[in-house]
Scaffold this active site. Structure first.
Site, PDB file in Angstrom:
ATOM      1  N   ILE A 293       0.839  -1.202   0.000  1.00 26.01           N
ATOM      2  CA  ILE A 293       0.000   0.000   0.000  1.00 26.01           C
ATOM      3  C   ILE A 293       0.872   1.249   0.000  1.00 26.01           C
ATOM      4  O   ILE A 293       1.799   1.372   0.809  1.00 26.01           O
ATOM      5  CB  ILE A 293      -0.974  -0.003   1.205  1.00 26.01           C
ATOM      6  CG1 ILE A 293      -2.067  -1.079   0.962  1.00 26.01           C
ATOM      7  CG2 ILE A 293      -1.628   1.369   1.399  1.00 26.01           C
ATOM      8  CD1 ILE A 293      -3.020  -1.281   2.100  1.00 26.01           C
ATOM      9  N   CYS A 299       2.449   7.126  -6.760  1.00 28.87           N
ATOM     10  CA  CYS A 299       1.511   7.143  -5.666  1.00 28.87           C
ATOM     11  C   CYS A 299       1.791   8.296  -4.717  1.00 28.87           C
ATOM     12  O   CYS A 299       2.929   8.570  -4.367  1.00 28.87           O
ATOM     13  CB  CYS A 299       1.687   5.807  -4.975  1.00 28.87           C
ATOM     14  SG  CYS A 299       1.014   5.747  -3.383  1.00 28.87           S
ATOM     15  N   TYR A 382       2.410   7.738 -18.134  1.00 27.60           N
ATOM     16  CA  TYR A 382       2.145   6.778 -17.050  1.00 27.60           C
ATOM     17  C   TYR A 382       1.471   7.549 -15.928  1.00 27.60           C
ATOM     18  O   TYR A 382       1.947   8.615 -15.539  1.00 27.60           O
ATOM     19  CB  TYR A 382       3.456   6.145 -16.569  1.00 27.60           C
ATOM     20  CG  TYR A 382       3.286   5.108 -15.462  1.00 27.60           C
ATOM     21  CD1 TYR A 382       2.303   4.122 -15.550  1.00 27.60           C
ATOM     22  CD2 TYR A 382       4.109   5.111 -14.341  1.00 27.60           C
ATOM     23  CE1 TYR A 382       2.147   3.170 -14.550  1.00 27.60           C
ATOM     24  CE2 TYR A 382       3.962   4.154 -13.330  1.00 27.60           C
ATOM     25  CZ  TYR A 382       2.973   3.197 -13.443  1.00 27.60           C
ATOM     26  OH  TYR A 382       2.820   2.254 -12.443  1.00 27.60           O
ATOM     27  N   ARG A 399     -11.967   2.591  -6.408  1.00 32.29           N
ATOM     28  CA  ARG A 399     -10.720   2.033  -5.892  1.00 32.29           C
ATOM     29  C   ARG A 399     -10.402   2.642  -4.534  1.00 32.29           C
ATOM     30  O   ARG A 399      -9.777   2.043  -3.690  1.00 32.29           O
ATOM     31  CB  ARG A 399      -9.579   2.408  -6.856  1.00 32.29           C
ATOM     32  CG  ARG A 399      -8.647   1.287  -7.210  1.00 32.29           C
ATOM     33  CD  ARG A 399      -7.535   1.824  -8.085  1.00 32.29           C
ATOM     34  NE  ARG A 399      -6.328   1.976  -7.307  1.00 32.29           N
ATOM     35  CZ  ARG A 399      -5.511   0.982  -7.003  1.00 32.29           C
ATOM     36  NH1 ARG A 399      -5.764  -0.228  -7.409  1.00 32.29           N
ATOM     37  NH2 ARG A 399      -4.425   1.202  -6.294  1.00 32.29           N
ATOM     38  N   GLU A 409      -4.790  10.826  -5.332  1.00 31.36           N
ATOM     39  CA  GLU A 409      -3.772  10.099  -4.553  1.00 31.36           C
ATOM     40  C   GLU A 409      -2.731   9.498  -5.486  1.00 31.36           C
ATOM     41  O   GLU A 409      -2.093   8.489  -5.180  1.00 31.36           O
ATOM     42  CB  GLU A 409      -4.413   8.994  -3.706  1.00 31.36           C
ATOM     43  CG  GLU A 409      -5.066   9.516  -2.443  1.00 31.36           C
ATOM     44  CD  GLU A 409      -5.656   8.406  -1.572  1.00 31.36           C
ATOM     45  OE1 GLU A 409      -5.033   7.355  -1.436  1.00 31.36           O
ATOM     46  OE2 GLU A 409      -6.766   8.632  -1.046  1.00 31.36           O
TER      47      GLU A 409
END
Ligand code: XMP
Length: 470
Positions: A293, A299, A382, A399, A409
């Site tokens: 995670i 991210c 990307y 999600r 996020e």
């Protein structure tokens, strides 16, 4: 109860790929003989321990086909209508389980031009294919030599075509040396592609299902039962695609879903021992865990929410949970932050069965975003699935949360263009074999037993690299 200061003092050590190394061990054999075959999920076997991430700039048809052809598996993203995702999955299932090109000649083209084309490709022959995609015959460069002003159709010989279900015969025929090319056809003599002599020389082993078809997986929301039911008809595995599966609503929904589908059911993402135990208890049927995670290259979860369960640490925690709760050998997929084959080896050594890649595959031809040129350099876009752009497509917003989401996020960017994923995967697989060799393991299971982790001391100090270069 524990004081706040005590809580801080007993903080977990969240090891990342940069924190540890594999200590070299006694190797039983040459690295080329190392077996890197594994399982993606309980019943899905792979020849290389690599999957492609379900992201809208990574995995659609081309990537999924290439991943399976190279011995891995692609997970088709869900940021599109379910019918479209199902259509991609079904096309992967009917694709030839062998690399093909689209080299052929057409009946009306001029014979001298066709001759020149074949010569420049270094081929002695090619299939003859009509404008509506039917294989009409086979044409030899030898019979076109010196011709002019006549259509290729006049030179046709009987076709050399093999059904998409019998590609092994096609390879054997090419190996016998009779011709340089054969056509692969679907029922009704429909042209599917051309196999050249080269493919029979450099046979790569695809990962296949029990019926000899390419493998494919698909991402689903645990809340989207209809999508799961539809995709279940085509895929080998369904992968729940939520950022925080350790959520009572998500797990409860997944419990229902697991009972309704027959494909392998992989759940995630999770990041802790407790999440694995809860998921095993609530969902009941878990055929694989997707683990890690906020460690992804694109991210921003750790800066938005402060949360972080890096894949390396999380894999080890989930492996322990599986082992200590008698869940047999549920395979773990290490997901997020893998930037090299060395990182992949560390993830496997920590208890993963395979790795899932976004960043490392996003720059390839087969990734599902268009090539862009900036100056003299080529790139591919990307982006995170929680980036602004990806969220605008709406299909995968749950999600993160089922209500409308405002804060991104993830980020959007570009990665350098890297050519075909075929050579990228071949290099990664070779690197992973080398890593197992250094660790002294002849396969992944042995790596789990034998791998020793080490830490380099002192750790690099921030700014050190910059100062060293002054
Ligand atoms: P890499 O490092 O291979 O990671 O690029 C790919 C994985 O990152 C996750 N992912 C995200 N995580 N925000 C996140 O926090 C996002 O927007 C996002 N998009 C993808 C996902 O697990 C993927 O496989």
């Amino acid at each position: 109860s524990m004081g706040f200061l005590e809580k801080l003092g007993s903080a977990e050590k969240l090891y990342t790929f940069d924190d540890v190394y594999i200590v070299p061990g006694r190797a039983p054999m040459d690295p080329s003989k190392v077996d890197v075959s594994t399982r993606f999920s309980r019943r899905v076997r792979l020849l290389i321990p690599i999957s492609s991430s379900p992201m809208d700039t990574v995995t659609e048809y081309d990537m999924a086909v290439a991943m399976s052809l190279m011995g891995g598996i692609g997970v088709i993203h869900r940021n599109m209508p379910k019918e479209q995702q199902a259509e991609i999955a079904s096309r992967v299932k009917s694709a030839p389980p062998i690399p093909t090109s689209r080299i052929y000649v057409t009946p009306d083209e001029d014979c001298s031009r066709a001759y020149d084309d074949l010569r420049s490709l270094g081929l002695r022959d090619a299939p003859l294919v009509s404008a509506d995609g039917k294989v009409l015959g086979h044409v030899r460069a030898g019979s076109l030599r010196g011709c002019s002003g006549r259509p290729v159709a006049e030179f046709a010989e009987p076709s050399k075509a093999f059904d998409v279900r019998h590609v092994e015969d096609a390879l054997n025929f090419l190996e016998s040396g009779g011709s340089d090319t054969v056509a692969i056809v679907a029922p009704g003599n429909a042209y599917v592609g051309t196999v050249t002599f080269d493919s029979s020389l450099n046979r790569v082993k695809p990962s296949l299902d029990s019926e000899g078809r390419l493998l494919v997986a698909a991402a689903v929301s645990p809340f989207d039962l209809e999508r799961a039911r539809l995709l279940d008809r085509y895929v080998d595995a369904l992968v729940t695609d939520v950022a925080h599966f350790h959520n009572v609503e998500a797990m409860t929904a997944a419990k229902v879903m697991a009972k309704e589908v027959s494909a392998d059911f992989v759940v995630g993402n999770i990041g802790t021992y407790e999440a694995a135990v809860d998921a095993l208890t609530v969902v009941e049927r878990v055929d694989g865990f997707r683990v890690g995670i906020a460690g992804g290259s694109i991210c921003t979860t750790s800066s938005v929410g402060g949360a972080y369960a890096p894949a390396l640490w999380a894999v080890a925690a989930v492996r322990d949970a599986i082992d200590q709760h008698g869940a047999g050998d549920v395979p773990i997929i290490a997901d997020g932050g893998i930037r090299s084959s060395g990182d992949a080896v560390k993830a496997l050594a920590a208890g993963a069965s395979s790795v899932m890649l976004g960043y490392l595959l996003a720059g390839t031809d087969e990734a599902s975003a268009p090539l862009i040129r900036i100056g003299d350099s080529a790139y591919k876009p990307y982006r995170g699935m929680a980036s602004r752009g990806a969220m605008e497509r709406r299909f995968a917003v749950d999600r993160y949360t089922r209500a409308s989401k405002r804060v991104a996020e993830g980020v959007e960017g570009v990665v350098p263009y890297r050519g075909s994923v075929v050579s990228v995967l071949a290099d990664l697989a070779e690197g992973i074999r080398a890593g197992l060799g250094y660790a002294g393991a002849s396969n992944i299971r042995e790596l789990w037993e034998k791998a020793r982790f080490g830490m380099a001391i002192p750790k690099q100090v921030p700014g050190e690299l910059f100062r060293a270069s002054q």
